[in-house]
Write a protein that holds these residues in place. Structure first.
Motif, mmCIF file in Angstrom:
data_model
loop_
_atom_site.group_PDB
_atom_site.id
_atom_site.type_symbol
_atom_site.label_atom_id
_atom_site.label_comp_id
_atom_site.label_asym_id
_atom_site.label_seq_id
_atom_site.Cartn_x
_atom_site.Cartn_y
_atom_site.Cartn_z
ATOM 1 N N LEU A 83 0.878 -1.168 0.000
ATOM 2 C CA LEU A 83 0.000 0.000 0.000
ATOM 3 C C LEU A 83 0.912 1.214 0.000
ATOM 4 O O LEU A 83 1.700 1.398 0.934
ATOM 5 C CB LEU A 83 -0.904 0.012 1.237
ATOM 6 N N VAL A 84 0.847 2.007 -1.060
ATOM 7 C CA VAL A 84 1.724 3.167 -1.202
ATOM 8 C C VAL A 84 0.935 4.377 -1.667
ATOM 9 O O VAL A 84 -0.201 4.263 -2.133
ATOM 10 C CB VAL A 84 2.882 2.883 -2.197
ATOM 11 N N SER A 85 1.576 5.544 -1.553
ATOM 12 C CA SER A 85 0.956 6.752 -2.094
ATOM 13 C C SER A 85 2.001 7.573 -2.830
ATOM 14 O O SER A 85 3.200 7.458 -2.569
ATOM 15 C CB SER A 85 0.313 7.583 -0.978
ATOM 16 N N PHE A 86 1.511 8.384 -3.743
ATOM 17 C CA PHE A 86 2.367 9.259 -4.534
ATOM 18 C C PHE A 86 1.753 10.645 -4.590
ATOM 19 O O PHE A 86 0.539 10.799 -4.723
ATOM 20 C CB PHE A 86 2.531 8.729 -5.962
ATOM 21 N N LEU A 87 2.615 11.627 -4.528
ATOM 22 C CA LEU A 87 2.233 13.026 -4.663
ATOM 23 C C LEU A 87 2.080 13.361 -6.141
ATOM 24 O O LEU A 87 2.947 13.014 -6.952
ATOM 25 C CB LEU A 87 3.313 13.910 -4.030
ATOM 26 N N ILE A 88 0.989 14.023 -6.485
ATOM 27 C CA ILE A 88 0.830 14.582 -7.827
ATOM 28 C C ILE A 88 1.202 16.048 -7.727
ATOM 29 O O ILE A 88 0.524 16.827 -7.048
ATOM 30 C CB ILE A 88 -0.621 14.448 -8.340
ATOM 31 N N ASP A 89 2.284 16.398 -8.390
ATOM 32 C CA ASP A 89 2.770 17.782 -8.340
ATOM 33 C C ASP A 89 3.598 18.041 -9.590
ATOM 34 O O ASP A 89 4.655 17.425 -9.767
ATOM 35 C CB ASP A 89 3.629 17.989 -7.085
ATOM 36 N N PRO A 90 3.130 18.940 -10.469
ATOM 37 C CA PRO A 90 3.880 19.199 -11.704
ATOM 38 C C PRO A 90 5.272 19.776 -11.456
ATOM 39 O O PRO A 90 6.119 19.747 -12.343
ATOM 40 C CB PRO A 90 2.997 20.183 -12.474
ATOM 41 N N ALA A 91 5.536 20.261 -10.254
ATOM 42 C CA ALA A 91 6.854 20.825 -9.950
ATOM 43 C C ALA A 91 7.910 19.746 -9.673
ATOM 44 O O ALA A 91 9.098 20.054 -9.613
ATOM 45 C CB ALA A 91 6.752 21.764 -8.750
#
Length: 157
Positions: A83-91
């Motif tokens: 179970l993982v998560s990722f940040l969505i950030d165009p930077a």
């Protein structure tokens, strides 16, 4: 690769980490057991922080190599659930975008079980991966309410 991966993605302050804590009861990465709606138990490694959103994070290629190394150490017939998560950030720099991690995991043979986007509509690139997906746009509700929605989507109790 015999990795099965459940994923939360979202922008800053989309409550990804809080939702993982509510889903698992862990404050940091840890091995847990999740009860499924069908009564079975699923051993799972939960990583609380976004894999790409912390200082010193490994880029997508390095992280996927780590998964492959873990699989070699565990053996070819051992199923590893994450179970993982990722940040969505165009930077974020190239190689650190959520899309890069998920595409490289899929290309390496991991099974992306489901991707839930928090706080925004599901990005089109998620749809293109061909895996189950959903979004929970209202993250102003209590974290336990978000976790309950995720559990329902994933068939977890």
């Amino acid at each position: 690769m015999s990795h099965h991966i459940w994923t939360l993605i979202g922008g800053p302050s989309s409550r990804k980490e809080s939702t993982i804590r509510a889903l698992t009861g862990v404050a940091r990465g840890n091995d847990i057991e999740v009860r499924l709606a069908n009564g079975q138990s699923l051993p799972l490694w939960a990583h609380v922080q976004s894999l790409n959103g912390v200082e010193g994070a490994a880029d997508a290629a390095t992280w996927v190599k780590t998964l492959a190394d873990d699989q070699m150490n565990a053996g070819p017939h051992v199923r590893l659930n994450l179970l993982v998560s990722f940040l969505i950030d165009p930077a974020l720099k190239p190689g650190f975008q959520a899309q890069a991690y998920l595409e490289q995991m899929a290309a390496a043979g991991a099974t992306l079980e489901s991707i839930v986007t928090l706080g925004q509509a599901t990005p089109s690139w998620v749809c293109a991966l061909g895996v189950p997906f959903a979004d929970i746009r209202d993250v102003s509700v209590p974290t336990n309410a978000i976790a309950a929605q995720v559990r329902s989507l994933w068939g977890w109790v």
